[in-house]
Enzyme design. Sequence first.
Site, PDB file in Angstrom:
ATOM      1  N   GLU A  46      -0.245  18.209  13.162  1.00 32.99           N
ATOM      2  CA  GLU A  46       0.071  18.436  11.762  1.00 32.99           C
ATOM      3  C   GLU A  46      -0.957  17.702  10.913  1.00 32.99           C
ATOM      4  O   GLU A  46      -1.075  16.477  11.003  1.00 32.99           O
ATOM      5  CB  GLU A  46       1.481  17.947  11.440  1.00 32.99           C
ATOM      6  CG  GLU A  46       2.562  18.727  12.175  1.00 32.99           C
ATOM      7  CD  GLU A  46       3.956  18.214  11.894  1.00 32.99           C
ATOM      8  OE1 GLU A  46       4.144  17.523  10.859  1.00 32.99           O
ATOM      9  OE2 GLU A  46       4.858  18.484  12.706  1.00 32.99           O
ATOM     10  N   ASP A  57       7.311  10.718   1.487  1.00 32.02           N
ATOM     11  CA  ASP A  57       6.559   9.875   2.409  1.00 32.02           C
ATOM     12  C   ASP A  57       6.817   8.397   2.173  1.00 32.02           C
ATOM     13  O   ASP A  57       6.957   7.947   1.043  1.00 32.02           O
ATOM     14  CB  ASP A  57       5.060  10.161   2.276  1.00 32.02           C
ATOM     15  CG  ASP A  57       4.707  11.567   2.696  1.00 32.02           C
ATOM     16  OD1 ASP A  57       5.306  12.049   3.667  1.00 32.02           O
ATOM     17  OD2 ASP A  57       3.847  12.195   2.048  1.00 32.02           O
TER      18      ASP A  57
END
Length: 260
Positions: A46, A57
């Site tokens: 990824e 995140d």
Amino acid sequence: MNRLSSLFENKRENLLSVYFTAGFPQLDSTSGIIDELCNAGADMIEVGIPFSDPMADGPVIQHSGSVALRNGMTLRLLLDQVEKAREKNPGTPIIAMGYLNPIMQMGAETFFSRAKQAGIDGVIIPDLPFSTYMSEYKELSDKYDIPVIMLITPETSEERIRLIDSHCEGFIYMVSAASTTGARDSFTESQLAYFRRIDSMGLRHPRLIGFGISNKATYDEACRYSAGAIIGSQFIKLLETEPGPAEAVAALFTKIGRTR
């Protein structure tokens, strides 16, 4: 059948997908990291699209994104670098993961077309609402054979999970907890109960578990209740502390007890 479909056709357990941010630690790191992950036997890669407001995140990936943006990484450059790496690594699925804003700035169809040309096999867009996917992105996903991978969390309703399973291709990204990304040493009992609940639903698509996987214990638990695990923050830490990508990949595989 694209590379992603072929992977799940041939391997349904103990999969390892590794995330890193394009342009980190250096602007030109992307192709070399992909090479090393493929050489080591990662099942999927990824590649993160750095963004200035990465709401899902944790601090490690936020830091890597900030560094990548300062280095000059852009979505167009990311796709150029992936295309270069794809020439040497024709078989491993590569997923682009990032937020909606950079894709909208490029133009959705331009993005899908260029991603197909570069060798991207799927996209993960954490802030793409399912309704917007159905009305504006599913047609492009089907046209270019680039699945849009949807995320589910412990709070996602069974109805929504089954809609995702019915209308999206590729795999289902199971977020291990309702929190941001980041390495953890173990899963809680409530997380394991969530894994078991989803595992019992008999979904059509394979699932990969991400967020919080950093060692052999968490990797093995994720693989026990799904097709495999996604590791990001732990690998990004290693990219910053190890001498180079080869050493970072080797250290990651050692931490999770993974052999080629």
